[in-house]
Design a protein around this motif. Structure first.
Motif, PDB file in Angstrom:
ATOM      1  N   TRP A   1     -15.538  -6.283  -0.045  1.00  0.00           N
ATOM      2  CA  TRP A   1     -15.619  -7.405  -0.590  1.00  0.00           C
ATOM      3  C   TRP A   1     -16.785  -7.014  -1.821  1.00  0.00           C
ATOM      4  O   TRP A   1     -16.942  -6.904  -2.855  1.00  0.00           O
TER       5      TRP A   1
ATOM      6  N   ARG B   1      -7.739   1.707  -4.514  1.00  0.00           N
ATOM      7  CA  ARG B   1      -7.099   1.821  -4.175  1.00  0.00           C
ATOM      8  C   ARG B   1      -6.673   2.958  -2.298  1.00  0.00           C
ATOM      9  O   ARG B   1      -6.521   1.878  -1.731  1.00  0.00           O
TER      10      ARG B   1
ATOM     11  N   ASP C   1      -2.538  -5.408  -4.684  1.00  0.00           N
ATOM     12  CA  ASP C   1      -3.729  -5.666  -3.589  1.00  0.00           C
ATOM     13  C   ASP C   1      -5.141  -4.431  -4.336  1.00  0.00           C
ATOM     14  O   ASP C   1      -4.783  -3.993  -3.238  1.00  0.00           O
TER      15      ASP C   1
ATOM     16  N   LYS D   1     -10.247   3.040   3.408  1.00  0.00           N
ATOM     17  CA  LYS D   1     -11.750   3.005   3.548  1.00  0.00           C
ATOM     18  C   LYS D   1     -12.132   4.263   4.181  1.00  0.00           C
ATOM     19  O   LYS D   1     -13.104   4.629   4.564  1.00  0.00           O
TER      20      LYS D   1
ATOM     21  N   ARG E   1      -3.572  -6.952  -9.442  1.00  0.00           N
ATOM     22  CA  ARG E   1      -3.649  -8.061  -7.864  1.00  0.00           C
ATOM     23  C   ARG E   1      -2.057  -8.149  -7.026  1.00  0.00           C
ATOM     24  O   ARG E   1      -2.352  -7.765  -5.731  1.00  0.00           O
TER      25      ARG E   1
ATOM     26  N   TYR F   1      -7.661  -5.439  -5.189  1.00  0.00           N
ATOM     27  CA  TYR F   1      -9.115  -6.313  -4.456  1.00  0.00           C
ATOM     28  C   TYR F   1      -8.590  -7.945  -4.980  1.00  0.00           C
ATOM     29  O   TYR F   1      -7.406  -8.087  -5.031  1.00  0.00           O
ATOM     30  N   ARG F   2      -9.326  -8.266  -3.930  1.00  0.00           N
ATOM     31  CA  ARG F   2      -9.724  -9.477  -3.295  1.00  0.00           C
ATOM     32  C   ARG F   2      -9.843  -9.990  -5.471  1.00  0.00           C
ATOM     33  O   ARG F   2     -10.552 -10.306  -5.587  1.00  0.00           O
TER      34      ARG F   2
ATOM     35  N   GLN G   1     -15.872  -4.056  -3.725  1.00  0.00           N
ATOM     36  CA  GLN G   1     -14.736  -4.201  -5.097  1.00  0.00           C
ATOM     37  C   GLN G   1     -15.735  -4.850  -6.337  1.00  0.00           C
ATOM     38  O   GLN G   1     -15.363  -4.241  -7.230  1.00  0.00           O
TER      39      GLN G   1
ATOM     40  N   ARG H   1      -2.889  -8.076   5.918  1.00  0.00           N
ATOM     41  CA  ARG H   1      -3.753  -6.618   4.388  1.00  0.00           C
ATOM     42  C   ARG H   1      -4.241  -5.793   4.615  1.00  0.00           C
ATOM     43  O   ARG H   1      -5.485  -6.175   5.485  1.00  0.00           O
ATOM     44  N   GLU H   2      -4.573  -4.057   4.140  1.00  0.00           N
ATOM     45  CA  GLU H   2      -5.657  -3.726   4.418  1.00  0.00           C
ATOM     46  C   GLU H   2      -6.239  -3.309   2.800  1.00  0.00           C
ATOM     47  O   GLU H   2      -5.463  -3.112   1.895  1.00  0.00           O
ATOM     48  N   TRP H   3      -7.176  -3.697   2.949  1.00  0.00           N
ATOM     49  CA  TRP H   3      -7.803  -3.474   1.564  1.00  0.00           C
ATOM     50  C   TRP H   3      -8.298  -2.245   1.646  1.00  0.00           C
ATOM     51  O   TRP H   3      -8.778  -1.218   2.587  1.00  0.00           O
TER      52      TRP H   3
ATOM     53  N   SER I   1       0.881  -1.282  -0.086  1.00  0.00           N
ATOM     54  CA  SER I   1      -0.177  -0.403   0.187  1.00  0.00           C
ATOM     55  C   SER I   1       1.023   1.294   0.100  1.00  0.00           C
ATOM     56  O   SER I   1       0.148   3.007  -0.408  1.00  0.00           O
TER      57      SER I   1
END
Length: 746
Positions: A489, A257, A579, A260, A576, A581-582, A492, A483-485, A229
């Motif tokens: 979900w 990216r 990172d 949140k 990917r 998205y899942r 995304q 891991r920070e999204w 990140s």
């Protein structure tokens, strides 16, 4: 007489300009007026410039005198003290009104601490205005960035080449050492095959295969997933969706990216800010374009790739040959942009291939590689001094970068030969070590590596031992590996779903595809025009039509879905690795975003064929037939996705799909009625077989129990088999993608 009048006019207008500027300096300007003038200065100056360009005396025969007068006026204006300038807008309007030239200082302000270092004519003044880019902002993100100090010591990399009998180990990198600090731009130079991209991938954490040695530290900590990140990585190839606009590309990147904690509006605003920072406002609503799609220029495309990475405000930015394929002016703008990014407190590392002399002097530090070995590391401005100290200096005036690349290749034409090399050639006097009386490239390379190791290497390694000026708290942030999204979900999935529909709607609704489906439907309707199901012959004809519908809408989706994952492999790997998205969110969005587009053409097809062929006129029968075709399409699409994701090679995937679809068609129950027991299981795996039986049941259940040996009473079994194929094939495709991700080390 005309020349005399024009020169007198120039002097008169010059006197008017001086008087106007002096009056502007003497009259006090209130803070409110100054603010309003500054706010509107950019718009006013641009509008007035456009109006006055037609009447500009510099655009006629007296353009040379006009340009000279502008330069003198600009030099005089640059000498005024900053505190005396009350408003850039008043100066702009004064110069425009008095001279009629499109020239102003509007759009930037020179800081007080830089006024002493400013020059009337810098190298950047020679760069023509990039009309496609608009007015580029010089300032980059001012929000705080965590400083990242990158150090790497004795980095080695080896790969194993598998042969017929034995495996061979090949060295790609041999003991590379260096460092780069926040605010600096490190350039990796070397000829093709020297290991530049490999080293860049190692430093960016993008290489998991092979035998890696040495140490790579970020703020004295090893690499962790949390660094993804904080790291931006611009690949050499511009991997972008061709049918998305510049604004859409950067907006989707921001939504996926950015953290949140930011709202959707804040993320979209961040994307707009990046567009203006990179000078892309003029083309923000233009499609990116591709091989067969017209879009933005090469320089704008590269800036979009950079914008995709700097949108997250990274602490460390890697770029793989960002100037390849660009002209010298555009390349200089890109490198100047990298300098601006570095000045904002970021660490920038880039590979560069044969830069111009102006580009070379923009770099702070330089690493020169040759055959995987380190030939030089240090300040770029001191590279020529170092090589002169070891006896290698150009005999003619040449680009420093060109000189260094010649040395890295072992080419010493037009280069002074060190006395040590001359003595070595004379002592050995062998053809293997000499070429036209000069040392061979291998001997030159060995000498350069040995010279660096004996004179500079130890000193540079000692510098790397000095601890970085950071608190332990900042250092520990690097080792935090959670891991920070950037989005949940569901968010995304929603973003990727919308992006997929926008990108692929152009392909699905192309005239070629629509013509293909419609022409097939019309031909079928004409061949089976108002067929009569009351007679045995007409019943058999309609059964043949239903089988063709089952085959056509089984064949068509398979070969459409095969291309889904192989064509997007580069994009999937890139996103990917960052990172974004899942994998599960991407897979579900990718497979479902095709459904609305895939189901529109079959509706059009059935409406034409159904009524032209005179099939059973009942609303229930029509919609059940359409539902059966939809189920066949989704099942066939799953097979195509599974084959494409498993093989990830279009040639092999197409070959396998052709054999599979042909087998399913032959076992579909129309050509062969009695199949041997040992191979009869194939028909139960064929979606053509189950679709054909369902269509027969829907059309002829009340007429006959069997048609051409096929039963019309097998609905539950056929529906259950098709539903199992819908989910089973997709599960296989997802597991294949997951396996691919594990192999690339993402």
């Amino acid at each position: 007489m005309e020349k005399l009048n024009s020169s007198g006019l120039a002097r008169t207008k010059s006197d008017q300009l001086v008087e106007t500027v002096a009056a502007a300096f003497k009259s006090p300007i209130s803070s409110e007026a100054a603010a309003v003038a500054a706010e509107g200065s950019g718009t006013l100056s641009r509008k007035s410039s456009r109006r006055m360009m037609g009447a500009s005396p510099g655009r006629g025969s007296g353009s040379a005198k006009g340009s000279t007068h502008i330069r003198k006026t600009r030099s005089a204006q640059m000498k005024f003290d900053l505190d005396e300038v009350g408003s850039g807008a008043s100066l702009s309007r004064a110069s425009s009104a008095s001279l009629g030239f499109s020239f102003s200082f509007t759009g930037f302000t020179v800081p007080a601490d830089e006024i002493a270092d400013s020059k009337p004519f810098s190298d950047d003044d020679d760069i023509p205005e990039d009309l496609e880019a608009g007015n580029r902002k010089a300032k980059f993100q001012t929000e705080p960035t965590m400083p990242l100090y990158l150090k790497f010591t004795d980095v080695t990399y080896k790969v194993i080449l598998k042969g017929m009998r034995t495996n061979e180990e090949k060295d790609i990198l041999n003991g590379i050492t260096g460092s780069v600090n926040p605010g600096e731009v490190l350039a990796l130079m070397g000829p093709s095959g020297s290991g530049k991209t490999t080293l860049l991938n190692l430093l960016g954490g993008r290489t998991a295969k092979g035998n890696i040695g040495g140490s790579i530290n970020y703020n004295d900590q090893i690499y962790s997933k949390n660094l993804k990140s904080r790291i931006g990585f611009v690949t050499q190839d511009d991997v972008l969706f061709p049918h998305l606009t510049v604004r859409e590309t950067l907006t989707y990147a921001a939504l996926l990216r950015l953290p949140k904690t930011l709202t959707k509006e804040q993320k979209e605003k961040r994307a707009v800010n990046v567009i203006y920072e990179l000078g892309l406002e003029r083309c923000q609503d233009t499609m990116i374009g591709g091989t067969f799609v017209r879009g933005v220029s090469g320089g704008e495309r590269k800036r979009v790739c950079i914008g995709n990475e700097i949108i997250i405000n990274p602490s460390l930015l890697f770029l793989d040959e960002p100037t390849s394929g660009l002209d010298s002016t555009t390349a200089l703008r890109i490198v100047q942009m990298l300098q601006d990014i570095a000045k904002a407190g970021k660490t920038v590392v880039t590979t560069i291939h044969q830069p111009s002399s102006r580009l070379f002097h923009k770099f702070d530090k330089l690493i020169l590689l040759g055959k995987g070995s380190l030939l030089y590391f240090g300040k770029a401005s001191e590279a020529m001094v170092y090589f002169s100290s070891i006896g290698c200096s150009p005999l003619i005036a040449m680009n420093p970068a060109e000189f260094l690349l010649d040395l890295a290749n072992g080419n010493i034409n037009d280069v002074s030969v060190p006395s040590e090399l001359e003595d070595k050639v004379q002592m050995e006097n062998s053809e293997a070590d000499t070429r036209n009386g000069k040392p061979s490239p291998a001997v030159v390379h060995e000498y350069l590596v040995e010279a660096y190791e004996t004179r500079v290497a130890d000193e540079e390694k000692k510098k790397l031992m000095v601890p970085i000026p950071l608190d332990d708290e900042l250092k520990l942030k690097i080792s935090f590996s959670k891991r920070e999204w950037g989005a949940s979900w569901w968010e995304q999935f929603s973003i990727l779903f919308c992006r997929g529909i926008k990108e692929r709607k152009h392909d699905y609704f192309s005239w070629l595809r629509i013509t293909q489906v419609l022409s097939t439907a019309v031909i079928l309707g004409l061949l089976w025009w108002q067929s009569d199901s009351n007679t045995t012959k007409g019943l058999e004809d309609q059964a043949g039509l239903l089988f063709f519908i089952a085959v056509f809408w089984g064949f068509f989706p398979v070969f459409t879905a095969i291309f889904a994952f192989p064509q997007e492999r580069a994009m999937l790997t890139k996103e990917r690795a960052a990172d974004m998205y899942r994998l599960s969110a991407y897979f579900v969005a990718r497979t479902t975003s095709d459904l609305p587009l895939d189901l529109l053409l079959p509706v059009l097809f059935l409406v034409v064929v159904y009524f032209m062929a005179g099939l059973r006129l009942s609303a229930e029968t029509f919609f059940l037939s359409m539902l059966t075709v939809f189920l066949c399409i989704v099942a066939a699409q799953g097979l195509g996705l599974a084959i494409g994701a498993t093989l990830m090679d279009l040639k092999r995937a197409t070959t396998l799909a052709s054999v599979t679809v042909m087998t399913f068609m032959l076992a579909g129950g129309f050509f062969v009625k009695k199949v041997p027991v040992f191979i009869s299981w194939i028909r139960y795996m064929s979606f053509n077989y189950h679709t054909y039986n369902l269509l027969l049941k829907v059309q002829f259940e009340d007429i006959r129990p069997t048609i051409n040996g096929s039963s019309t009473d097998c609905s539950l079994t056929a529906v259950g088999a098709l539903v199992a194929m819908v989910f089973g094939y997709r599960l296989l495709a997802y597991l294949s993608l997951r396996r691919m991700q594990l192999q690339v080390g993402a």
